[in-house]
Design a protein around this motif. Sequence first.
Motif, PDB file in Angstrom:
ATOM      1  N   UNK A 240       0.841  -1.185   0.000  1.00 33.72           N
ATOM      2  CA  UNK A 240       0.000   0.000   0.000  1.00 33.72           C
ATOM      3  C   UNK A 240       0.883   1.245   0.000  1.00 33.72           C
ATOM      4  N   UNK A 241       0.406   2.288  -0.599  1.00 36.37           N
ATOM      5  CA  UNK A 241       1.169   3.525  -0.718  1.00 36.37           C
ATOM      6  C   UNK A 241       1.099   4.356   0.560  1.00 36.37           C
ATOM      7  N   UNK A 242       2.047   5.283   0.660  1.00 34.16           N
ATOM      8  CA  UNK A 242       2.029   6.261   1.747  1.00 34.16           C
ATOM      9  C   UNK A 242       1.193   7.468   1.319  1.00 34.16           C
ATOM     10  N   UNK A 243       0.804   8.301   2.281  1.00 32.93           N
ATOM     11  CA  UNK A 243       0.087   9.535   1.972  1.00 32.93           C
ATOM     12  C   UNK A 243       0.950  10.426   1.082  1.00 32.93           C
ATOM     13  N   UNK A 244       2.253  10.440   1.314  1.00 31.51           N
ATOM     14  CA  UNK A 244       3.185  11.205   0.477  1.00 31.51           C
ATOM     15  C   UNK A 244       3.018  10.822  -0.990  1.00 31.51           C
ATOM     16  N   UNK A 245       3.080   9.521  -1.288  1.00 28.95           N
ATOM     17  CA  UNK A 245       2.972   9.035  -2.671  1.00 28.95           C
ATOM     18  C   UNK A 245       1.604   9.368  -3.257  1.00 28.95           C
ATOM     19  N   UNK A 246       0.542   9.163  -2.480  1.00 29.86           N
ATOM     20  CA  UNK A 246      -0.816   9.445  -2.956  1.00 29.86           C
ATOM     21  C   UNK A 246      -0.942  10.912  -3.344  1.00 29.86           C
ATOM     22  N   UNK A 247      -0.538  11.808  -2.442  1.00 32.09           N
ATOM     23  CA  UNK A 247      -0.674  13.238  -2.717  1.00 32.09           C
ATOM     24  C   UNK A 247       0.228  13.679  -3.861  1.00 32.09           C
ATOM     25  N   UNK A 248       1.444  13.155  -3.933  1.00 32.72           N
ATOM     26  CA  UNK A 248       2.328  13.525  -5.028  1.00 32.72           C
ATOM     27  C   UNK A 248       1.738  13.098  -6.370  1.00 32.72           C
ATOM     28  N   UNK A 249       1.248  11.868  -6.448  1.00 33.47           N
ATOM     29  CA  UNK A 249       0.673  11.393  -7.706  1.00 33.47           C
ATOM     30  C   UNK A 249      -0.549  12.227  -8.099  1.00 33.47           C
ATOM     31  N   UNK A 250      -1.375  12.588  -7.129  1.00 37.76           N
ATOM     32  CA  UNK A 250      -2.532  13.430  -7.427  1.00 37.76           C
ATOM     33  C   UNK A 250      -2.096  14.821  -7.880  1.00 37.76           C
TER      34      UNK A 250
ATOM     35  N   UNK B 160      -6.718   4.799  -0.188  1.00 37.72           N
ATOM     36  CA  UNK B 160      -6.164   4.374   1.096  1.00 37.72           C
ATOM     37  C   UNK B 160      -4.643   4.470   1.094  1.00 37.72           C
ATOM     38  N   UNK B 161      -4.088   4.666   2.269  1.00 39.18           N
ATOM     39  CA  UNK B 161      -2.647   4.718   2.473  1.00 39.18           C
ATOM     40  C   UNK B 161      -2.371   4.148   3.849  1.00 39.18           C
ATOM     41  N   UNK B 162      -1.136   3.712   4.079  1.00 37.32           N
ATOM     42  CA  UNK B 162      -0.836   3.059   5.344  1.00 37.32           C
ATOM     43  C   UNK B 162       0.184   3.793   6.212  1.00 37.32           C
ATOM     44  N   UNK B 163       0.707   4.927   5.742  1.00 38.71           N
ATOM     45  CA  UNK B 163       1.680   5.674   6.528  1.00 38.71           C
ATOM     46  C   UNK B 163       1.783   7.084   5.948  1.00 38.71           C
TER      47      UNK B 163
ATOM     48  N   UNK C   3      11.182   8.426  -2.108  1.00 39.16           N
ATOM     49  CA  UNK C   3      11.917   9.343  -2.984  1.00 39.16           C
ATOM     50  C   UNK C   3      13.037   8.653  -3.762  1.00 39.16           C
ATOM     51  N   UNK C   4      13.052   7.317  -3.756  1.00 36.30           N
ATOM     52  CA  UNK C   4      14.118   6.588  -4.450  1.00 36.30           C
ATOM     53  C   UNK C   4      14.212   6.940  -5.931  1.00 36.30           C
ATOM     54  N   UNK C   5      13.105   7.310  -6.542  1.00 38.09           N
ATOM     55  CA  UNK C   5      13.108   7.607  -7.974  1.00 38.09           C
ATOM     56  C   UNK C   5      13.832   8.909  -8.299  1.00 38.09           C
ATOM     57  N   UNK C   6      14.138   9.728  -7.298  1.00 35.74           N
ATOM     58  CA  UNK C   6      14.768  11.022  -7.567  1.00 35.74           C
ATOM     59  C   UNK C   6      16.057  11.247  -6.772  1.00 35.74           C
TER      60      UNK C   6
ATOM     61  N   UNK D 130       7.523  14.457   6.466  1.00 34.29           N
ATOM     62  CA  UNK D 130       8.671  13.926   7.216  1.00 34.29           C
ATOM     63  C   UNK D 130       8.767  14.621   8.574  1.00 34.29           C
ATOM     64  N   UNK D 131       8.402  15.902   8.621  1.00 30.75           N
ATOM     65  CA  UNK D 131       8.345  16.604   9.907  1.00 30.75           C
ATOM     66  C   UNK D 131       7.271  16.034  10.811  1.00 30.75           C
ATOM     67  N   UNK D 132       6.086  15.765  10.253  1.00 31.96           N
ATOM     68  CA  UNK D 132       4.993  15.182  11.035  1.00 31.96           C
ATOM     69  C   UNK D 132       5.369  13.799  11.556  1.00 31.96           C
ATOM     70  N   UNK D 133       6.099  13.046  10.755  1.00 25.46           N
ATOM     71  CA  UNK D 133       6.486  11.684  11.145  1.00 25.46           C
ATOM     72  C   UNK D 133       7.626  11.675  12.167  1.00 25.46           C
TER      73      UNK D 133
END
Length: 178
Positions: free
Chosen positions: A1-11, A62-65, A72-75, A145-148
């Motif tokens: 499952x994706x993270x909220x970071x990935x979901x929001x970035x893709x959107x 949905x996201x799990x974290x 960020x491995x792709x960049x 990352x600050x929130x985490x």
Amino acid sequence: MKSLFKVLYELSQGNTLMINSCMSFRMTTDLYKRQVRFKKYKVVDQGSVVSDVTLCNGEVIEYDDLIKEGDLDFILPIELNEKENPYKVIEYLYGLFYCSVPDRSAVQKKQNFIAKGLNDFGANDFTGMRRSEIQPLLELYVLLAGMKGWITWKDDKLFFWKGEHKSLYIYRKWILGY
């Protein structure tokens, strides 16, 4: 499952998002308010997740974290780890943002970070990335990352952290909320 970071970035990479009330809105990030929103529809507010990401058709993404190692491995270069070296990651992402190609969809009234203006570029200055690609990565990384807890604040007496680049500042409020 994706993270909220990935979901929001893709959107954010779509031109607009059909969300909740079936209206189309771009994602905006306000680090001072510690907020991610689509017009008035807030997903993150004051450093807390306040609602699901719900599309017009009722689908809840949905996201799990908040954010995961490897998002960020792709960049990022292999030697940078987003959890272990958050300030180095910010420096790297900011370097890409600063020299990114300005595009219409990245223009906001209020910017969290300063980038080069179109008239300030030399022939070899562009990173090749559009500003609308790199800006959400940088802003979402700082916020989530600050929130985490990956980004820690070393000295409570300081109101900002100054990066190596003359225009890079991270404010305590963005990370700690005060």
